[in-house]
Design a protein around this motif. Structure first.
Motif, PDB file in Angstrom:
ATOM      1  N   ALA A   1      70.976  -5.081  98.094  1.00 17.35           N
ATOM      2  CA  ALA A   1      71.894  -4.079  98.631  1.00 17.35           C
ATOM      3  C   ALA A   1      73.003  -3.931  97.598  1.00 17.35           C
ATOM      4  O   ALA A   1      73.430  -4.919  97.010  1.00 17.35           O
TER       5      ALA A   1
ATOM      6  N   VAL B   1      78.686  -8.735  90.039  1.00 16.44           N
ATOM      7  CA  VAL B   1      79.979  -9.383  90.293  1.00 16.44           C
ATOM      8  C   VAL B   1      79.718 -10.609  91.160  1.00 16.44           C
ATOM      9  O   VAL B   1      78.739 -10.652  91.910  1.00 16.44           O
TER      10      VAL B   1
ATOM     11  N   GLY C   1      76.610  -1.386  96.142  1.00 15.31           N
ATOM     12  CA  GLY C   1      77.579  -0.313  96.364  1.00 15.31           C
ATOM     13  C   GLY C   1      77.455   0.704  95.235  1.00 15.31           C
ATOM     14  O   GLY C   1      77.293   0.323  94.074  1.00 15.31           O
TER      15      GLY C   1
HETATM   16  N1  HPA Z   1      80.154  -4.296  96.066  1.00 16.04           N
HETATM   17  C1  HPA Z   1      79.525  -5.443  95.729  1.00 16.04           C
HETATM   18  N2  HPA Z   1      78.394  -5.826  96.300  1.00 16.04           N
HETATM   19  C2  HPA Z   1      77.851  -5.043  97.250  1.00 16.04           C
HETATM   20  C3  HPA Z   1      78.458  -3.847  97.645  1.00 16.04           C
HETATM   21  C4  HPA Z   1      79.678  -3.448  97.020  1.00 16.04           C
HETATM   22  O1  HPA Z   1      80.279  -2.390  97.318  1.00 16.04           O
HETATM   23  N3  HPA Z   1      77.659  -3.306  98.613  1.00 16.04           N
HETATM   24  C5  HPA Z   1      76.615  -4.167  98.792  1.00 16.04           C
HETATM   25  N4  HPA Z   1      76.726  -5.212  97.959  1.00 16.04           N
END
Ligand code: HPA
Length: 263
Positions: free
Chosen positions: A114, A178, A116
């Motif tokens: 998943a 990250v 962003g």
């Molecule tokens: N940022 C970092 N990790 C994620 C995000 C996000 O917006 N959505 C799903 N994993």
């Protein structure tokens, strides 16, 4: 090749539970994407916490289950739930699924996550094949000499071709890794846009690096579960991840099925 004693012992245990000695493909399912396991034939499910040397995951939406089964008659090893560095696991643990895939001689790995969207042209629910990874705040050290040698571009071209053959239009782009677990700030996302990043997430880069080191062909797919910080007015939390995953569940399963079969 026996990778190491812990993965060898884990394999021995899993074979006793009914897993075959080898798999054609391995799949790592990202947050909210465990619904794919419904489309597997002859599943044998083993909870992570019962497997020797497997740590326990704590993230909501990850059920921590290792599954053996068939997809289009190909034997597949499926990791439903992964080990994130932000949960406190060292990188050597985040790549355990790759080591297990290697122990079972899988000749390809399909990694999902998943993410962003940083690219403002993307929408929630988009599927994106990863062309390259970007590691900004984090030195991912697994082995001192581990240089990322993958050129993911040819594989991502093929993934796009396979997706379009089943009528799916998917994005392609760069995945920024990250550490998390906190989401980014608006200022960070603005900066990432200038750096040419398309999506941001907290997994996948270590697994891709380790697959590269062990020379296992890999492809990685992101599901855009939210627009990154500052790109939409909605609040950012894990419920969005679950909603978006639910809305693209069927297309994601179709794509992964096709990749298992054709990649
Ligand atoms: N940022 C970092 N990790 C994620 C995000 C996000 O917006 N959505 C799903 N994993």
């Amino acid at each position: 090749m026996k990778f190491s004693e812990p993965t060898f012992e884990a394999k021995k245990f899993l074979v006793k539970q009914g897993f075959p000695e080898s798999f054609e493909a391995a799949v790592i399912l990202g947050s909210g994407l465990s619904g794919f396991t419904d489309s597997i034939d002859h599943p044998v499910k083993v909870p992570y916490h019962t497997i020797p040397h497997f740590p326990v995951t704590s993230v909501h939406g990850h059920d921590g289950m290792l599954i053996s089964g068939k997809v289009r008659n190909k034997s597949v090893l499926i990791f439903s739930g992964r080990f994130h560095h932000y949960e406190g696991f060292p990188f050597s643990t985040t790549v355990l699924p790759i080591h297990i895939a290697k122990e079972f001689d899988a000749n390809k790995v399909i990694i999902s996550n998943a993410a962003g969207a940083v690219n403002s042209q993307f929408k929630v629910g988009d599927l994106m094949v990863i062309d390259d990874i970007f590691r900004l705040f984090q030195k991912i050290s697994i082995k001192p000499s581990n240089t990322f040698r993958y050129n993911l571009y040819p594989v991502s071209e093929r993934v796009r071709g396979i997706a379009s053959s089943i009528g799916l239009d998917i994005q392609r782009g760069t995945y920024l890794y990250v550490k998390g677990p906190n989401y980014e700030t608006k200022a960070e996302i603005t900066a990432f846009q200038r750096l040419g990043v398309d999506v941001v997430g907290m997994s996948t880069a270590p697994e891709l690096m380790e697959a590269s080191r062990l020379k296992i062909p890999a492809a990685a797919i992101s599901l855009v579960t939210n627009m990154a910080a500052g790109l939409s007015s909605g609040k950012l939390d894990h419920s969005e991840v679950k909603e978006a995953a639910e809305s693209r569940k069927e297309d994601f399963a179709k794509l992964v099925t096709e990749l298992i079969d054709q990649l």
